[in-house]
Design a protein around this motif. Structure first.
Motif, PDB file in Angstrom:
ATOM      1  N   TYR A  59      30.811  -0.602 -51.450  1.00  0.00           N
ATOM      2  CA  TYR A  59      31.657  -1.727 -51.842  1.00  0.00           C
ATOM      3  C   TYR A  59      31.780  -2.799 -50.759  1.00  0.00           C
ATOM      4  N   ASP A  60      31.841  -2.380 -49.499  1.00  0.00           N
ATOM      5  CA  ASP A  60      32.199  -3.308 -48.431  1.00  0.00           C
ATOM      6  C   ASP A  60      31.139  -3.490 -47.356  1.00  0.00           C
ATOM      7  N   GLY A  61      29.965  -2.894 -47.527  1.00  0.00           N
ATOM      8  CA  GLY A  61      28.919  -3.041 -46.521  1.00  0.00           C
ATOM      9  C   GLY A  61      28.517  -4.494 -46.351  1.00  0.00           C
ATOM     10  N   LEU A  66      22.270  -2.084 -47.255  1.00  0.00           N
ATOM     11  CA  LEU A  66      23.225  -0.992 -47.015  1.00  0.00           C
ATOM     12  C   LEU A  66      23.956  -0.643 -48.308  1.00  0.00           C
ATOM     13  N   ARG A  67      24.427  -1.666 -49.022  1.00  0.00           N
ATOM     14  CA  ARG A  67      25.182  -1.417 -50.255  1.00  0.00           C
ATOM     15  C   ARG A  67      24.324  -0.730 -51.304  1.00  0.00           C
ATOM     16  N   VAL A  68      23.073  -1.179 -51.471  1.00  0.00           N
ATOM     17  CA  VAL A  68      22.215  -0.550 -52.489  1.00  0.00           C
ATOM     18  C   VAL A  68      21.820   0.858 -52.075  1.00  0.00           C
ATOM     19  N   ASN A  69      21.577   1.093 -50.797  1.00  0.00           N
ATOM     20  CA  ASN A  69      21.249   2.449 -50.346  1.00  0.00           C
ATOM     21  C   ASN A  69      22.426   3.398 -50.551  1.00  0.00           C
ATOM     22  N   ALA A  70      23.618   2.936 -50.218  1.00  0.00           N
ATOM     23  CA  ALA A  70      24.801   3.775 -50.440  1.00  0.00           C
ATOM     24  C   ALA A  70      24.954   4.069 -51.934  1.00  0.00           C
ATOM     25  N   ALA A  89      30.293  -0.852 -58.899  1.00  0.00           N
ATOM     26  CA  ALA A  89      29.775  -1.594 -57.746  1.00  0.00           C
ATOM     27  C   ALA A  89      28.575  -2.453 -58.143  1.00  0.00           C
ATOM     28  N   LEU A  90      27.641  -1.879 -58.882  1.00  0.00           N
ATOM     29  CA  LEU A  90      26.456  -2.643 -59.293  1.00  0.00           C
ATOM     30  C   LEU A  90      26.829  -3.807 -60.213  1.00  0.00           C
ATOM     31  N   ALA A  96      23.048  -6.325 -54.574  1.00  0.00           N
ATOM     32  CA  ALA A  96      22.716  -4.894 -54.648  1.00  0.00           C
ATOM     33  C   ALA A  96      22.118  -4.561 -56.014  1.00  0.00           C
ATOM     34  N   ARG A  97      22.668  -5.156 -57.078  1.00  0.00           N
ATOM     35  CA  ARG A  97      22.146  -4.913 -58.429  1.00  0.00           C
ATOM     36  C   ARG A  97      20.681  -5.333 -58.519  1.00  0.00           C
TER      37      ARG A  97
END
Length: 166
Positions: A59-61, A66-70, A89-90, A96-97
């Protein structure tokens, strides 16, 4: 491919990344987008505190990689709560999406990264292949091992729908 085979192939990298997550080091998850197979293995290793770190980074990366990997790792963890977090999140993170849909399109449709990225940006860009793409995403929408891939596939099916039946 079985999880045992994936672990044999990706175990060292997954172990290293898992240790980084446990230590709060985002470095390895901001360098390059991890593969579906690597995420599957990492997802079996992360403990509850690491899962919480991944959720925060998703959510906050500061970096979309980072966000997509998490999200990719969490999407492969069991449980509906994880799936709901990933899809939320996506749905709310266009960067990230785009990366997640690109990875899913590349993997399930056999596309090179540039073509998959173009498709993720504009699902109508290949009207002549809409039926093929829809068939591949329709298969992936039932992937029991990846909540993110299911959601991204459903989004792509929705966006490809106007092109079908022509």
């Amino acid at each position: 491919m079985s999880l045992t085979a994936l672990t044999a192939t990706h175990g060292k990298l997954a172990t290293d990344v898992n240790a980084s997550i446990a230590g709060g080091d985002v470095g390895p998850l901001t360098t390059v987008q991890t593969t579906h197979a690597t995420d599957l293995v990492i997802a079996t290793m992360v403990d509850p505190p690491s899962t919480a770190k991944l959720r925060g980074w998703m959510y906050d990366g500061a970096d979309p990689v980072l966000r997509v990997n998490a999200a990719g790792i969490l999407a492969k963890r069991p449980g509906q709560a994880q799936a709901d977090d990933v899809t939320t999140a996506l749905a709310n993170d266009p960067s990230a999406r785009h990366l997640y849909i690109t990875a899913v399109a590349a993997r399930v449709c056999g596309l090179d990264w540039a073509t998959a990225s173009h498709l993720a940006a504009d699902p109508r860009c290949m009207p002549e292949r809409a039926s093929f793409l829809a068939a591949r995403f329709a298969e992936e929408v039932t992937n029991v091992r990846d909540a993110g891939a299911r959601w991204c596939s459903a989004v792509m099916l929705r966006d490809l729908s106007p092109l079908l039946g022509r």
